[in-house]
Design a protein around this motif. Structure first.
Motif, PDB file in Angstrom:
ATOM      1  N   HIS A 190      16.361 -16.270   7.136  1.00 47.47           N
ATOM      2  CA  HIS A 190      17.420 -16.030   8.122  1.00 47.47           C
ATOM      3  C   HIS A 190      18.748 -16.526   7.533  1.00 47.47           C
ATOM      4  O   HIS A 190      18.903 -17.715   7.239  1.00 47.47           O
ATOM      5  N   PHE A 191      19.713 -15.616   7.367  1.00 46.15           N
ATOM      6  CA  PHE A 191      20.996 -15.940   6.748  1.00 46.15           C
ATOM      7  C   PHE A 191      22.136 -15.798   7.757  1.00 46.15           C
ATOM      8  O   PHE A 191      22.089 -14.934   8.648  1.00 46.15           O
ATOM      9  N   ASP A 192      23.179 -16.609   7.579  1.00 50.37           N
ATOM     10  CA  ASP A 192      24.374 -16.438   8.402  1.00 50.37           C
ATOM     11  C   ASP A 192      25.289 -15.385   7.786  1.00 50.37           C
ATOM     12  O   ASP A 192      24.974 -14.784   6.749  1.00 50.37           O
ATOM     13  N   ARG A 193      26.411 -15.154   8.410  1.00 46.85           N
ATOM     14  CA  ARG A 193      27.315 -14.085   7.976  1.00 46.85           C
ATOM     15  C   ARG A 193      27.850 -14.325   6.563  1.00 46.85           C
ATOM     16  O   ARG A 193      28.135 -13.381   5.818  1.00 46.85           O
ATOM     17  N   ASP A 194      27.952 -15.589   6.165  1.00 43.01           N
ATOM     18  CA  ASP A 194      28.477 -15.924   4.840  1.00 43.01           C
ATOM     19  C   ASP A 194      27.387 -16.021   3.782  1.00 43.01           C
ATOM     20  O   ASP A 194      27.666 -16.404   2.639  1.00 43.01           O
ATOM     21  N   GLY A 195      26.158 -15.689   4.134  1.00 43.53           N
ATOM     22  CA  GLY A 195      25.072 -15.724   3.178  1.00 43.53           C
ATOM     23  C   GLY A 195      24.357 -17.053   3.078  1.00 43.53           C
ATOM     24  O   GLY A 195      23.496 -17.222   2.203  1.00 43.53           O
ATOM     25  N   GLY A 196      24.686 -18.002   3.943  1.00 44.43           N
ATOM     26  CA  GLY A 196      24.005 -19.289   3.928  1.00 44.43           C
ATOM     27  C   GLY A 196      22.643 -19.203   4.598  1.00 44.43           C
ATOM     28  O   GLY A 196      22.494 -18.549   5.640  1.00 44.43           O
ATOM     29  N   LEU A 197      21.656 -19.860   4.024  1.00 47.28           N
ATOM     30  CA  LEU A 197      20.312 -19.852   4.594  1.00 47.28           C
ATOM     31  C   LEU A 197      20.262 -20.790   5.794  1.00 47.28           C
ATOM     32  O   LEU A 197      20.547 -21.985   5.678  1.00 47.28           O
ATOM     33  N   LEU A 217      22.421 -20.552  16.098  1.00 41.11           N
ATOM     34  CA  LEU A 217      22.730 -20.732  14.686  1.00 41.11           C
ATOM     35  C   LEU A 217      23.510 -19.548  14.113  1.00 41.11           C
ATOM     36  O   LEU A 217      24.134 -19.666  13.060  1.00 41.11           O
ATOM     37  N   GLY A 218      23.436 -18.395  14.755  1.00 40.54           N
ATOM     38  CA  GLY A 218      24.249 -17.258  14.331  1.00 40.54           C
ATOM     39  C   GLY A 218      23.676 -16.453  13.189  1.00 40.54           C
ATOM     40  O   GLY A 218      24.426 -16.001  12.310  1.00 40.54           O
ATOM     41  N   CYS A 219      22.375 -16.211  13.201  1.00 39.79           N
ATOM     42  CA  CYS A 219      21.784 -15.379  12.159  1.00 39.79           C
ATOM     43  C   CYS A 219      22.419 -13.985  12.177  1.00 39.79           C
ATOM     44  O   CYS A 219      22.548 -13.357  13.220  1.00 39.79           O
ATOM     45  N   ALA A 220      22.810 -13.521  10.972  1.00 41.68           N
ATOM     46  CA  ALA A 220      23.417 -12.195  10.852  1.00 41.68           C
ATOM     47  C   ALA A 220      22.610 -11.258   9.972  1.00 41.68           C
ATOM     48  O   ALA A 220      22.865 -10.051   9.969  1.00 41.68           O
ATOM     49  N   ARG A 221      21.639 -11.789   9.222  1.00 38.29           N
ATOM     50  CA  ARG A 221      20.894 -10.956   8.278  1.00 38.29           C
ATOM     51  C   ARG A 221      19.538 -11.596   8.021  1.00 38.29           C
ATOM     52  O   ARG A 221      19.439 -12.823   7.915  1.00 38.29           O
ATOM     53  N   ARG A 222      18.505 -10.754   7.930  1.00 39.09           N
ATOM     54  CA  ARG A 222      17.150 -11.241   7.644  1.00 39.09           C
ATOM     55  C   ARG A 222      16.583 -10.508   6.443  1.00 39.09           C
ATOM     56  O   ARG A 222      16.812  -9.312   6.270  1.00 39.09           O
ATOM     57  N   VAL A 223      15.811 -11.253   5.663  1.00 36.60           N
ATOM     58  CA  VAL A 223      15.104 -10.673   4.532  1.00 36.60           C
ATOM     59  C   VAL A 223      13.634 -11.036   4.655  1.00 36.60           C
ATOM     60  O   VAL A 223      13.288 -12.210   4.837  1.00 36.60           O
ATOM     61  N   LEU A 224      12.776 -10.022   4.583  1.00 32.28           N
ATOM     62  CA  LEU A 224      11.331 -10.220   4.590  1.00 32.28           C
ATOM     63  C   LEU A 224      10.893 -10.207   3.129  1.00 32.28           C
ATOM     64  O   LEU A 224      10.814  -9.153   2.499  1.00 32.28           O
ATOM     65  N   TYR A 225      10.653 -11.400   2.582  1.00 32.56           N
ATOM     66  CA  TYR A 225      10.416 -11.593   1.153  1.00 32.56           C
ATOM     67  C   TYR A 225       8.917 -11.713   0.928  1.00 32.56           C
ATOM     68  O   TYR A 225       8.303 -12.730   1.242  1.00 32.56           O
ATOM     69  N   VAL A 226       8.324 -10.664   0.384  1.00 34.82           N
ATOM     70  CA  VAL A 226       6.870 -10.496   0.346  1.00 34.82           C
ATOM     71  C   VAL A 226       6.349 -10.684  -1.078  1.00 34.82           C
ATOM     72  O   VAL A 226       6.907 -10.118  -2.030  1.00 34.82           O
ATOM     73  N   ARG A 227       5.282 -11.454  -1.235  1.00 33.82           N
ATOM     74  CA  ARG A 227       4.580 -11.455  -2.517  1.00 33.82           C
ATOM     75  C   ARG A 227       3.555 -10.323  -2.500  1.00 33.82           C
ATOM     76  O   ARG A 227       2.914 -10.066  -1.475  1.00 33.82           O
ATOM     77  N   HIS A 228       3.415  -9.654  -3.620  1.00 40.83           N
ATOM     78  CA  HIS A 228       2.496  -8.520  -3.703  1.00 40.83           C
ATOM     79  C   HIS A 228       1.083  -8.911  -3.281  1.00 40.83           C
ATOM     80  O   HIS A 228       0.677 -10.075  -3.337  1.00 40.83           O
ATOM     81  N   ALA A 229       0.313  -7.927  -2.861  1.00 37.70           N
ATOM     82  CA  ALA A 229      -1.071  -8.139  -2.431  1.00 37.70           C
ATOM     83  C   ALA A 229      -1.964  -8.431  -3.639  1.00 37.70           C
ATOM     84  O   ALA A 229      -1.535  -8.370  -4.797  1.00 37.70           O
ATOM     85  N   LYS A 230      -3.204  -8.748  -3.347  1.00 35.84           N
ATOM     86  CA  LYS A 230      -4.142  -9.175  -4.388  1.00 35.84           C
ATOM     87  C   LYS A 230      -4.390  -8.056  -5.390  1.00 35.84           C
ATOM     88  O   LYS A 230      -4.734  -6.926  -5.015  1.00 35.84           O
ATOM     89  N   ALA A 231      -4.244  -8.388  -6.675  1.00 32.96           N
ATOM     90  CA  ALA A 231      -4.453  -7.431  -7.757  1.00 32.96           C
ATOM     91  C   ALA A 231      -5.633  -7.882  -8.617  1.00 32.96           C
ATOM     92  O   ALA A 231      -6.096  -9.020  -8.533  1.00 32.96           O
ATOM     93  N   HIS A 232      -6.107  -6.970  -9.452  1.00 37.76           N
ATOM     94  CA  HIS A 232      -7.173  -7.307 -10.383  1.00 37.76           C
ATOM     95  C   HIS A 232      -6.702  -8.401 -11.341  1.00 37.76           C
ATOM     96  O   HIS A 232      -5.512  -8.466 -11.702  1.00 37.76           O
ATOM     97  N   ASP A 233      -7.616  -9.263 -11.778  1.00 37.12           N
ATOM     98  CA  ASP A 233      -7.274 -10.367 -12.663  1.00 37.12           C
ATOM     99  C   ASP A 233      -6.770  -9.861 -14.008  1.00 37.12           C
ATOM    100  O   ASP A 233      -7.186  -8.807 -14.497  1.00 37.12           O
ATOM    101  N   ARG A 234      -5.895 -10.655 -14.610  1.00 35.40           N
ATOM    102  CA  ARG A 234      -5.403 -10.309 -15.941  1.00 35.40           C
ATOM    103  C   ARG A 234      -6.521 -10.362 -16.980  1.00 35.40           C
ATOM    104  O   ARG A 234      -6.516  -9.592 -17.942  1.00 35.40           O
ATOM    105  N   GLN A 235      -7.445 -11.320 -16.765  1.00 37.02           N
ATOM    106  CA  GLN A 235      -8.545 -11.431 -17.725  1.00 37.02           C
ATOM    107  C   GLN A 235      -9.361 -10.143 -17.725  1.00 37.02           C
ATOM    108  O   GLN A 235      -9.812  -9.677 -16.682  1.00 37.02           O
ATOM    109  N   GLY A 236      -9.540  -9.581 -18.875  1.00 38.61           N
ATOM    110  CA  GLY A 236     -10.277  -8.333 -18.988  1.00 38.61           C
ATOM    111  C   GLY A 236      -9.434  -7.099 -18.807  1.00 38.61           C
ATOM    112  O   GLY A 236      -9.936  -5.977 -18.943  1.00 38.61           O
ATOM    113  N   TRP A 237      -8.133  -7.300 -18.456  1.00 33.51           N
ATOM    114  CA  TRP A 237      -7.244  -6.147 -18.301  1.00 33.51           C
ATOM    115  C   TRP A 237      -6.504  -5.923 -19.614  1.00 33.51           C
ATOM    116  O   TRP A 237      -5.772  -6.789 -20.091  1.00 33.51           O
TER     117      TRP A 237
END
Length: 378
Positions: free
Chosen positions: A358-365, A181-201
């Motif tokens: 996984h993206f190709d050289r032109d930025g396509g997924l 497929l010709g992958c040229a670039r990878r991005v590891l897109y991470v959601r933040h880890a578990k945080a304290h609840d908004r309620q009470g903050w």
């Protein structure tokens, strides 16, 4: 035991997954609950480019191709030819197992690429479940050891002839297809880890910290992601994002770049419980306070356009990490996936999860892999 395509929060079987454009593979958050009496293992199709073809991660990325050599190893204990793999150690996640086993069996340092899925088969009263990746080895020499006494670099066709087991031939077929497929670039897109609840903050939601579990998730992200060999780490501005990204950035020895436009706040309609409210001060390594100006055009962007522009700024390296939040991640992945065949209808974005894009050289997924949790598989 479940054999499935890996939708939702379930792992992807190699035999039922797509290894062409539109590929999506997953590791569920609780693999031990997906199989009867499982023994987990991980490995990879190691590959290198023909001499003089260049290597990814050195300057501008060189797209992958199927014109490669792959590694087959001989195990004297079994007198077989197979792909390098090994069992999960206590406290490990699966990417860490794959990297450790490759180093132990070959002496080579891999750069993980595509997640191919798992294969499974009975071993006595248990079920052996092996997750496979592709992994480039740009340099280094094989070191014979007690487990492996010979390694051969051969073409994919020669590897299929040499392989002792049919399962390895299936894995090799999948690897050849995704590499083409010709992958040229990878991005590891991470959601933040578990945080304290908004309620009470009270006060600024950007300052809401990680919980004890969240801190452990952040630490485990190091072993989960370092095998992909990222060279840049960027994060949204809330403390829970910064504190998720910091252990990995420190381990890699890179400067952590903070950009408010990488987070939910830029969308204007952030997800409940994950919105970034209030402006944090701008300082060294911070793009802000809004991060909405497009550097290329000088125009002001809003919403998804601003988020996409910030993502593009943060992901110019061959392998990048971006730590973000639960509204903007699916927003951007859905945008990138439009017209590509990548299925996004059942997208999960659990806290501390990673989408490997996984993206190709032109930025396509080209495809995406979902790692639901960095915590140990057993």
């Amino acid at each position: 035991m479940i054999t499935h395509t890996g939708t939702g929060d379930l792992s992807t079987s190699l035999s039922l997954s797509v290894h062409d454009r539109g590929h999506v593979a997953r590791i569920g958050s609780r693999p031990a609950q997906e199989f009867a009496r499982p023994t987990f293992a991980a490995g990879a199709v190691l590959w290198r480019r023909p001499s003089g073809a260049g290597a990814a991660g050195q300057g501008d990325a060189v797209p992958e191709s199927a014109d490669v050599l792959v590694a087959m190893v001989h195990r004297p204990r079994y007198d077989d030819w197979s792909l390098p793999k090994g069992k999960v150690d206590p406290g490990e996640n699966l990417p860490a197992t794959a990297v450790r086993e490759i180093v132990e069996e070959t002496g080579l340092t891999p750069s993980l690429g595509w997640l191919l899925g798992y294969v499974h088969y009975p071993v006595g009263s248990r079920t052996k479940v092996v997750y496979y990746w592709t992994a480039e080895v740009p340099d280094g020499s094989f070191v014979p050891n007690d487990e492996v006494d010979e390694l051969r670099w051969v073409t994919p066709a020669e590897a299929r002839e040499l392989a002792t087991y049919e399962a390895d031939r299936t894995v090799l077929d999948a690897a050849e297809r995704v590499l083409s497929l010709g992958c040229a670039r990878r991005v590891l897109y991470v959601r933040h880890a578990k945080a304290h609840d908004r309620q009470g903050w009270g006060g600024n939601d950007d300052l809401r910290p990680l919980t004890k579990k969240g801190r452990r998730q952040a630490e485990m992200l190091v072993s989960e992601l370092e095998g992909y060999r990222p060279t840049t780490v960027s994060t949204a501005q809330p403390d829970r994002c910064v504190h998720t990204a910091t252990p990995l950035a420190q381990d890699l020895g890179v400067t952590l770049r903070t950009d408010r436009a990488l987070g939910d706040a830029v969308l204007g309609d952030a997800a409940p419980g994950d919105a970034a409210t209030g402006d944090a001060p701008t300082g060294e390594g911070v793009d802000g306070p809004t991060g909405r100006a497009d550097a290329a055009t000088g125009t002001d962007l809003t919403g998804g356009d601003a988020a996409a522009a910030a993502f593009a700024r943060a992901t110019t390296a061959p392998v990048s990490v971006v730590v973000s939040q639960g509204a903007v991640i699916p927003e951007l992945i859905t945008r990138f996936a439009a017209g590509t065949g990548v299925e996004t209808d059942d997208m999960r974005v659990k806290k501390s999860s990673t989408w490997v894009l996984h993206f190709d050289r032109d930025g396509g997924l080209l495809g995406a892999d979902y790692l639901a949790s960095p915590l140990p598989v057993k």
